[in-house]
Design an enzyme around this catalytic site. Structure first.
Site, PDB file in Angstrom:
ATOM      1  N   CYS A   1       0.855  -1.052  -0.080  1.00  0.00           N
ATOM      2  CA  CYS A   1       0.004   0.058  -0.031  1.00  0.00           C
ATOM      3  C   CYS A   1       0.746   1.373  -0.066  1.00  0.00           C
ATOM      4  CB  CYS A   1      -0.960   0.108   1.013  1.00  0.00           C
ATOM      5  SG  CYS A   1      -2.100  -1.388   1.269  1.00  0.00           S
TER       6      CYS A   1
ATOM      7  N   ARG B   1       3.941   0.075  -4.806  1.00  0.00           N
ATOM      8  CA  ARG B   1       3.477  -0.613  -3.317  1.00  0.00           C
ATOM      9  C   ARG B   1       2.186  -1.221  -3.189  1.00  0.00           C
ATOM     10  NH1 ARG B   1       6.840   1.848   0.345  1.00  0.00           N
ATOM     11  NH2 ARG B   1       5.439   1.126   1.828  1.00  0.00           N
TER      12      ARG B   1
ATOM     13  N   TRP C   1      -2.800  -2.791  -1.580  1.00  0.00           N
ATOM     14  CA  TRP C   1      -2.617  -4.113  -1.824  1.00  0.00           C
ATOM     15  C   TRP C   1      -3.303  -4.832  -0.694  1.00  0.00           C
ATOM     16  CZ3 TRP C   1      -0.219  -7.878   1.129  1.00  0.00           C
ATOM     17  CH2 TRP C   1       0.144  -9.286   0.459  1.00  0.00           C
TER      18      TRP C   1
ATOM     19  N   ASN D   1      -1.800   2.115   6.201  1.00  0.00           N
ATOM     20  CA  ASN D   1      -0.768   1.158   5.652  1.00  0.00           C
ATOM     21  C   ASN D   1      -0.458   0.368   6.789  1.00  0.00           C
ATOM     22  OD1 ASN D   1       1.145  -0.173   4.376  1.00  0.00           O
ATOM     23  ND2 ASN D   1       2.586   1.375   4.200  1.00  0.00           N
ATOM     24  N   GLY D   2      -0.771  -1.150   6.688  1.00  0.00           N
ATOM     25  CA  GLY D   2      -0.323  -1.752   7.743  1.00  0.00           C
ATOM     26  C   GLY D   2      -1.737  -2.558   8.293  1.00  0.00           C
TER      27      GLY D   2
ATOM     28  N   GLU E   1      18.013 -17.481  -6.442  1.00  0.00           N
ATOM     29  CA  GLU E   1      17.540 -16.084  -6.671  1.00  0.00           C
ATOM     30  C   GLU E   1      16.796 -16.118  -8.188  1.00  0.00           C
ATOM     31  OE1 GLU E   1      16.629 -13.413  -5.695  1.00  0.00           O
ATOM     32  OE2 GLU E   1      16.796 -12.137  -7.184  1.00  0.00           O
TER      33      GLU E   1
ATOM     34  N   LYS F   1      13.069 -14.731  -9.415  1.00  0.00           N
ATOM     35  CA  LYS F   1      13.128 -13.601 -10.618  1.00  0.00           C
ATOM     36  C   LYS F   1      11.978 -14.212 -11.592  1.00  0.00           C
ATOM     37  CE  LYS F   1      14.060 -10.825  -9.026  1.00  0.00           C
ATOM     38  NZ  LYS F   1      14.765 -10.710  -7.937  1.00  0.00           N
TER      39      LYS F   1
ATOM     40  N   GLU G   1       8.352 -14.675  -9.997  1.00  0.00           N
ATOM     41  CA  GLU G   1       7.418 -13.546  -9.856  1.00  0.00           C
ATOM     42  C   GLU G   1       7.344 -12.834 -11.130  1.00  0.00           C
ATOM     43  OE1 GLU G   1       9.172 -10.762  -7.044  1.00  0.00           O
ATOM     44  OE2 GLU G   1      11.116 -10.914  -7.943  1.00  0.00           O
TER      45      GLU G   1
ATOM     46  N   HIS H   1      19.532 -36.277  -6.248  1.00  0.00           N
ATOM     47  CA  HIS H   1      18.823 -37.137  -4.738  1.00  0.00           C
ATOM     48  C   HIS H   1      17.164 -36.974  -5.064  1.00  0.00           C
ATOM     49  CE1 HIS H   1      22.579 -37.964  -3.137  1.00  0.00           C
ATOM     50  NE2 HIS H   1      22.991 -36.584  -3.291  1.00  0.00           N
TER      51      HIS H   1
ATOM     52  N   LYS I   1       5.931  -4.277  -3.613  1.00  0.00           N
ATOM     53  CA  LYS I   1       7.355  -4.019  -3.498  1.00  0.00           C
ATOM     54  C   LYS I   1       7.782  -4.222  -2.061  1.00  0.00           C
ATOM     55  CE  LYS I   1      11.358  -2.603  -5.104  1.00  0.00           C
ATOM     56  NZ  LYS I   1      12.194  -3.824  -5.736  1.00  0.00           N
TER      57      LYS I   1
END
Ligand code: M6R
Length: 587
Positions: A2, A28, A74, A100-101, A465, A469, A472, A488, A582
């Site tokens: 947000c 955000r 968000w 926000n939160g 990593e 990428k 997402e 394995h 983000k």
């Protein structure tokens, strides 16, 4: 998670200013948006499902007011609907709030305020209703104070009250910055939102409130007293936070690695030596971060082992509680974060501080909560990173961890020289021909639903990593494995034509990695080798410079580009992947 924005000042087009500011905070949160102001003594609210980038400022041109608030969401509590979008307002339409939160005790507060009064499913609506309830008996400022006293959880809020020409904002655990312009103020979740108006900021700390009219007054919520704040000038240019010639922020930020690494290693020598000493003398050194920053920590774990002969313990911040009981005053927690606001990281820091352990942070967002709450903080100076996928921040953070490792064995100058050389080789590598070639490789694999990435030693974290990428931004099922682990279990996943990316360096484990790649090929995999040298096992070879132990910094870049191009070729927007935001300020 947000974006919030508030404006108060001389200009009458406050709604247009707020919308433009929110558009810069879109990274955000981008499922819905809303704005509020006061028109002819009445609350004016507009809320919509969809991206704030689609909002047209012209639609608000005739709505004149010198203050307004807004939000880009968000979703956490309550689905993505117009009603659940912010601002939320009181039943009597006198109070409007952006938040926000997460308000943890919102169910309890709803019961107290009467469930029938609520029209949304959000936790945030309780803030507006609560302030309105207190406002009947006291001033706007006291009503906000009284309401805040009842809130549990993390929040940043901006509140307006019809009939009062000022805004009030407060924070606990979620970011909020005051931009101080010429007779005007901006209240925002992040600096780029108001950079075109001012570079002067005041950071609101946890448990502080700010009242903004023609002036600005900061109040400590615990003591109720005014607080003096230092005005800080931010060395960011508005253009640095824009896409410029690029189609997407993600590509722009990948390309910025041509020089961002150089800025990261340009740190004060005494400070780096001091930090190296702190790490050496610590008894129990822990690394923690989330997502990509977590993978950077893992790469750091390898650098510390291979370069500085020092064992460190890594855990993703969300898993760090299992280490809490090992923390003691001699311990050191090293946290890595781009945004400097990640809730799980802040929780790890709280645990360290509660045991009197020291915290070193490596962050990009200067003045962020993580930076300010650390005992030592290094700023990577990568500039604003707006794409949800972290790219340039990751390579800069790795460069800095490698630099610290070299300082621990008194080879700082040599480490700096090597990393400068890496930066210059990355500059050469990122040329238009390289991009065209990677796009062509992406074209070959874009329609596959699975993709595996392998790496060994310092390139194992990069395999993980690379998978983040690709997942997402392109929604391809990508997974990273330690090359030696394939036999394995994971090798059972490989069938004819499965794209497998091998991260190979000119190091001691090169032959092992190549052997594991051959095993994949024998099961029909289509091999994309990222390596300084060609090998017959590769179906496609992406040549990277030979930079020795620094190979994670160069090997990761082609995977960022592959992720980017796969997303674009699949018709997706890599800057705003579904379900993500983000900055993850909730646990
Ligand atoms: O701001 P931070 O570096 O603390 O963020 C941590 C993660 O949320 C972040 O790296 C996330 O995994 C990115 N979307 C990865 O590209």
């Amino acid at each position: 998670m947000c974006g919030i924005f508030g404006y108060i000042g001389k200009k009458e087009n406050s709604l247009e200013i707020v919308i433009k500011g929110l558009q810069k905070l879109e990274y955000r949160g981008y499922d819905s948006w809303g704005v509020a102001t006061e028109i002819d003594g009445q609350l004016f609210i507009e809320k919509k499902v969809g991206k704030i980038s689609e909002a047209k400022t012209d639609d608000f041109h005739d709505k004149k007011c010198q203050f307004a608030i807004g939000h880009t969401r968000w979703a956490t509590h309550g689905g993505v609907t117009d009603i659940n979008a912010h601002p939320h307002f009181s039943s009597d339409k006198t109070i409007a709030v952006v938040h926000n939160g997460i308000i943890e005790n919102y169910e309890e507060l709803r019961d107290e305020l009467g469930r029938d009064n609520f029209i949304s499913q959000t936790d945030s609506e309780v803030v507006a209703q609560l302030i309105a309830k207190f406002r009947k008996e006291m001033s706007f400022k006291d009503a906000v104070l009284a309401a805040i006293n009842k809130l549990k959880g993390r929040y940043a809020i901006v509140v307006m009250n019809v009939g009062e020409n000022y805004l009030i904002a407060a924070r606990r655990g979620s970011p909020l910055i005051v931009g101080v312009g010429d007779g005007e103020y901006f209240l925002a979740s992040d600096i780029p939102a108001f950079l075109e108006y001012t570079q002067n900021v005041n950071y609101l700390d946890d448990d502080e409130m700010v009242i903004v009219d023609g002036n600005v007054e900061f109040i400590n919520l615990t003591t109720g007293r005014s607080v003096e704040k230092r005005l800080i000038n931010i060395d960011w240019k508005a253009e640095g936070a824009e896409k410029g010639e690029y189609d997407h922020y993600m590509l722009k930020e990948i390309m910025e690695q041509k020089d961002s690494i150089l800025r990261a290693i340009n740190q004060d020598t005494d400070e780096i030596m001091h930090i190296a000493q702190q790490i050496k003398k610590s008894r129990g050194c822990f690394f923690s971060g989330c997502g990509t920053a977590g993978k950077v920590c893992m790469a750091g774990e390898y650098f510390f082992s291979l370069i500085a002969n020092r064992h460190v313990n890594f855990a993703p911040a969300s898993e760090f509680p299992v280490y809490h009981h090992f923390l003691r005053p001699e311990s050191l927690l090293v946290v890595v974060s781009q945004s400097g606001e990640t809730a799980d990281v802040l929780e790890a820091m709280d645990a360290a501080k509660s045991k009197n352990a020291k915290v070193l942070s490596i962050v990009n967002a200067e003045g962020s909560t993580i930076a300010r709450q650390s005992d030592f903080s290094l700023h990577i100076k990568a500039g604003p990173e707006k794409a949800v996928a972290s790219t340039k921040a990751a390579t800069s953070q790795m460069a800095l961890l490698m630099l610290i490792a070299t300082a621990m064995v008194d080879e700082l100058q040599e480490g700096r020289r090597q990393l400068a050389e890496v930066a210059s080789k990355i500059n050469d590598m990122l040329n238009p021909r390289f991009l065209t070639y990677i796009k062509a490789v992406a074209e070959k694999i874009k329609d596959h639903e699975n993709c595996y990435i392998i790496g060994k030693a310092e390139n194992y974290p990069m395999a993980l990593e690379a998978a983040i990428k690709i997942q997402e931004v392109s929604y391809v099922h990508a997974e990273g494995f330690a090359a030696g682990e394939l036999k394995h279990g994971p090798i059972a996943l490989v069938t004819d034509g499965t794209p497998c990316i091998a991260l190979v360096a000119n190091d001691e484990v090169k032959n092992d990695t190549i052997n594991n790649t051959i095993e994949l090929k024998a099961r029909g995999a289509h091999i994309i080798g990222i390596s300084p040298e060609k090998h017959e096992v590769f179906d496609d070879w992406i040549k990277v410079p030979d930079v020795g132990i620094a190979s994670p910094l160069v090997n990761i870049i082609p995977t960022q580009l592959l992720a980017y191009y796969i997303a674009v070729l699949r018709g997706l927007d890599p800057d705003m992947p579904r379900n993500l935001a983000k900055s993850v300020t909730v646990k």
